[in-house]
Design an enzyme around this catalytic site. Sequence first.
Site, PDB file in Angstrom:
ATOM      1  N   LEU A  75       0.588  -1.346   0.057  1.00  0.00           N
ATOM      2  CA  LEU A  75       0.048   0.046   0.016  1.00  0.00           C
ATOM      3  C   LEU A  75       0.838   1.287   0.105  1.00  0.00           C
ATOM      4  O   LEU A  75       0.439   2.289   0.249  1.00  0.00           O
ATOM      5  CB  LEU A  75      -0.882  -0.089   1.115  1.00  0.00           C
ATOM      6  CG  LEU A  75      -1.859  -1.207   1.364  1.00  0.00           C
ATOM      7  CD1 LEU A  75      -2.901  -1.118   2.386  1.00  0.00           C
ATOM      8  CD2 LEU A  75      -2.592  -1.435   0.121  1.00  0.00           C
ATOM      9  N   MET A 111       8.556   4.613   5.464  1.00  0.00           N
ATOM     10  CA  MET A 111       8.609   3.076   4.965  1.00  0.00           C
ATOM     11  C   MET A 111       9.752   2.922   4.475  1.00  0.00           C
ATOM     12  O   MET A 111      10.412   1.931   4.520  1.00  0.00           O
ATOM     13  CB  MET A 111       7.348   2.802   4.122  1.00  0.00           C
ATOM     14  CG  MET A 111       6.101   2.648   4.904  1.00  0.00           C
ATOM     15  SD  MET A 111       6.368   1.683   6.699  1.00  0.00           S
ATOM     16  CE  MET A 111       6.810   0.177   5.913  1.00  0.00           C
ATOM     17  N   ASP A 126      23.560 -11.804   5.542  1.00  0.00           N
ATOM     18  CA  ASP A 126      24.058 -12.817   4.506  1.00  0.00           C
ATOM     19  C   ASP A 126      25.666 -12.648   4.321  1.00  0.00           C
ATOM     20  O   ASP A 126      26.289 -13.789   4.213  1.00  0.00           O
ATOM     21  CB  ASP A 126      23.635 -12.209   3.050  1.00  0.00           C
ATOM     22  CG  ASP A 126      24.067 -13.189   2.053  1.00  0.00           C
ATOM     23  OD1 ASP A 126      23.759 -14.372   2.188  1.00  0.00           O
ATOM     24  OD2 ASP A 126      24.373 -12.468   0.998  1.00  0.00           O
TER      25      ASP A 126
END
Length: 315
Positions: A75, A111, A126
Amino acid sequence: MTELSHLDDEGRARMVDVGAKAVTDRSATATGRLTTTTEVIELVKADGMPKADVLATARIAGIMGAKKTSDLIPLCHPLPLSSVEVGFGFEANAITITVTAKTTGRTGVEMEALTGVAIAGLTLHDMVKAVDPAAVLGEIRLEQKTGGKSGVWSREPVRPGTAAVIVASTAGAAGTRDDTTGPVIQAWLRARGYETELTVVADADIATALAGALASVPAVIITTGGTGMSPTDRTPEATRALLDRELPGVAEAIRAKGLPNTPKAALSRGLAGTANGTVVVNLPGSTGGVKDGLAVLDGLLEHLVQQVAGGGSHD
């Protein structure tokens, strides 16, 4: 009762219509941390991991993650980001991540900053998993945001009696030249009762360092260096992007104080102002410039900090 903006009257998910919102400059800073081993910390600092360029790779990943936020979070609106700054810090058993995202638009970039932290942190995981598969990425949170109708929001209020000193010096950060300005400012602040942290960074990292310092909400931040016209001098630009109000009189007083000693004082582009309740002042990188700047602040800083905090005279 407060409502969730991403739900309509029937409780269905929706993208919020921001068409009527004002276009403003917006920024957001988020942080996170990868908890790992001291062995990993030392390897990353020394660039000695089996997968090299750990921080460089994670920094690029964080920028890419912020840019791809609307593709990852259903969104979110696609935003034209004007900048994404990704920085890292080291603790005894953790690598901290700070991301500041900026845009000029109708909706915020919280965000984007949070996604940048998450992707940078996952990339760090990682990169280090061969040495520490038990590393934990967590504590991802929004620290502050600016712009829009709500103005400035910060997770924590400004911490009275605290200060940060940031030295912008590529040679100083590399250890090829001793810093003679930061300790002087730190001692000056401590003599006035401020609990003070000192950081030396390369000129290219000043924006990240400023954003990181602001995230800890000190009452005062004083920078030194990077205020001239060298191609690497970027302190005023990094500072202006974070200020919500400028104090041009303070900056001009610092320049005027130095002019009787050297005409080069006129070349300083240093700024002063406030950012989310923190007083921010740029000083030149020379010992003389710092001395002149502190002489000006000696009669102003306490009064200014009180005013920004909502107390004292407003004459």
